[in-house]
Design an enzyme around this catalytic site. Structure first.
Site, PDB file in Angstrom:
ATOM      1  N   HIS A  25       0.816  -1.172  -0.288  1.00 44.84           N
ATOM      2  CA  HIS A  25       0.111  -0.369   0.152  1.00 44.84           C
ATOM      3  C   HIS A  25       0.637   1.251   0.219  1.00 44.84           C
ATOM      4  CE1 HIS A  25      -3.262   2.728   2.188  1.00 44.84           C
ATOM      5  NE2 HIS A  25      -3.346   2.616   1.056  1.00 44.84           N
ATOM      6  N   HIS A  75      -0.462  10.644  -2.586  1.00 43.66           N
ATOM      7  CA  HIS A  75      -1.528  10.295  -2.088  1.00 43.66           C
ATOM      8  C   HIS A  75      -2.682  11.048  -2.793  1.00 43.66           C
ATOM      9  CE1 HIS A  75      -4.653   8.658   0.655  1.00 43.66           C
ATOM     10  NE2 HIS A  75      -5.144   9.211   1.264  1.00 43.66           N
ATOM     11  N   GLU A 104      -4.340   3.736  -8.330  1.00 45.44           N
ATOM     12  CA  GLU A 104      -5.440   4.210  -8.226  1.00 45.44           C
ATOM     13  C   GLU A 104      -5.895   5.895  -8.609  1.00 45.44           C
ATOM     14  OE1 GLU A 104      -7.972   5.694  -4.277  1.00 45.44           O
ATOM     15  OE2 GLU A 104      -6.634   4.402  -4.060  1.00 45.44           O
TER      16      GLU A 104
END
Length: 336
Positions: A28, A70, A163
């Site tokens: 992650h 992020h 992502e």
């Protein structure tokens, strides 16, 4: 059905055909429990610890480049606040309906972002990570290159799990993510069903669009509360029902769910009775990926504090297909 178990990764240097482990371990944002997230140091450590995939979150620069952060607000993950020449760019924007103040990647060119340095996002929780303070901001291509080089070096298939963050926001800002993303997939031969990639998004329309443009595996992210920013009439709770999962199977290959959607917490913070989500998703033809496993007590049920391997094994025993962890080495050891 698009596969998650990949046969081989074709590189300039030969890599023996192999089957990836099951369940997969996805680092992650790299080994972000031990290095600042989304840095080369974090990705390199994750690969050294045996991760099968490394995860970059993708946002856009002012000049349309896919960069790895992020969030597009970078005040907490870079040293931008210490740069007086960028002070005037501090502003407030509405992000997923929430006023957010800081510095945003879409207000910086890639060249400007390259002058910044990554910082640990949770320094109070992970003070040891602050020692790695000089890492540069990476692009999507650089993370792909890290995975490719590691695959050749280790003889293992190292996949990438990008992502796409806030694609509808960037679309409205005149910086659509999909064209640059598809271009990167094509340039790196990552368009096929068995490509070592796992494409994630919390939004729906982006995945539906990508489903029409690529055969690469797609993953619908869901959390215990809220709903997709591009479909305010929908909730993740409804999407997690058998009917909702059947709808997701029409455009995606997997669901990525927070741990509480599979094992809810009791009122005292202990692990509760598992739901039927794993079996319901499998019945709909979807793989199940779980996020995020962290070692710190604040993130673990009270009855598993100090036992992250045991907490992860609970999910392995329920038949999940992959896990995201800030400590990928622990997830690998729990599996192996």
């Amino acid at each position: 059905m698009i596969r998650f178990i990949l046969a081989a990764l074709l590189l300039a240097s030969p890599v023996a055909a192999q089957t990836m482990p099951h369940p997969l371990v996805i680092a992650h944002r790299g080994a972000s429990g031990e290095r600042p997230e989304h840095t080369r140091a974090a990705y390199d450590l994750a690969i050294e610890q045996g991760a099968d995939f490394i995860e970059p979150d993708l946002v856009m620069s002012k000049d349309g480049q896919l960069v790895v952060r992020h969030e597009n607000e970078i005040g907490g993950t870079t040293n931008v606040a210490d740069r007086p020449e960028f002070a005037a760019r501090r502003t407030t924007k509405i992000l997923d309906g929430v006023p957010t103040t800081g510095w945003f990647t879409e207000d910086f060119t890639l060249a400007e972002l390259r002058t910044l340095r990554a910082r640990e996002r949770l320094p109070a929780l992970r003070p040891g990570n602050t020692a790695w303070a000089d890492e540069t901001i990476l692009t999507f291509q650089e993370v792909i290159d890290i995975a490719h080089a590691a695959s050749a070096r280790t003889g293992r298939v190292i996949g990438v799990a990008p992502e796409l963050k806030h694609p509808s926001y960037f679309e409205q800002a005149g910086l659509p993510m999909e064209p640059a993303f598809i271009e990167a997939l094509r340039a790196n031969d990552l368009m096929s069903a068995d490509s070592p990639i796992m494409i994630q998004c919390f939004e729906i329309d982006c995945l539906r669009s990508l489903n029409q443009q690529t055969d690469a595996p797609l993953l619908q992210l869901m959390s215990p509360s809220g709903g997709p920013a591009d479909h305010l009439e929908m909730t993740y709770a409804a999407m997690a029902t058998p009917e909702g999962l059947a709808g997701i199977a029409g455009y995606a290959d997997a669901v990525g769910v927070e741990t509480a959607l599979i094992i809810p917490r009791t009122p005292v913070g202990a692990a509760g009775t598992p739901t039927t989500l794993v079996e319901d998703a499998h019945a709909a033809g979807l793989k199940v990926v779980v996020w995020t496993f962290r070692a710190e007590d604040i993130f673990v049920p009270v009855d598993y504090r100090g036992d992250l391997p045991g907490w992860i094994r609970r999910f392995y025993e329920l038949g999940v297909d992959a896990v995201f962890s800030d400590f990928p080495g622990v997830a690998v050891q729990a599996r192996d």
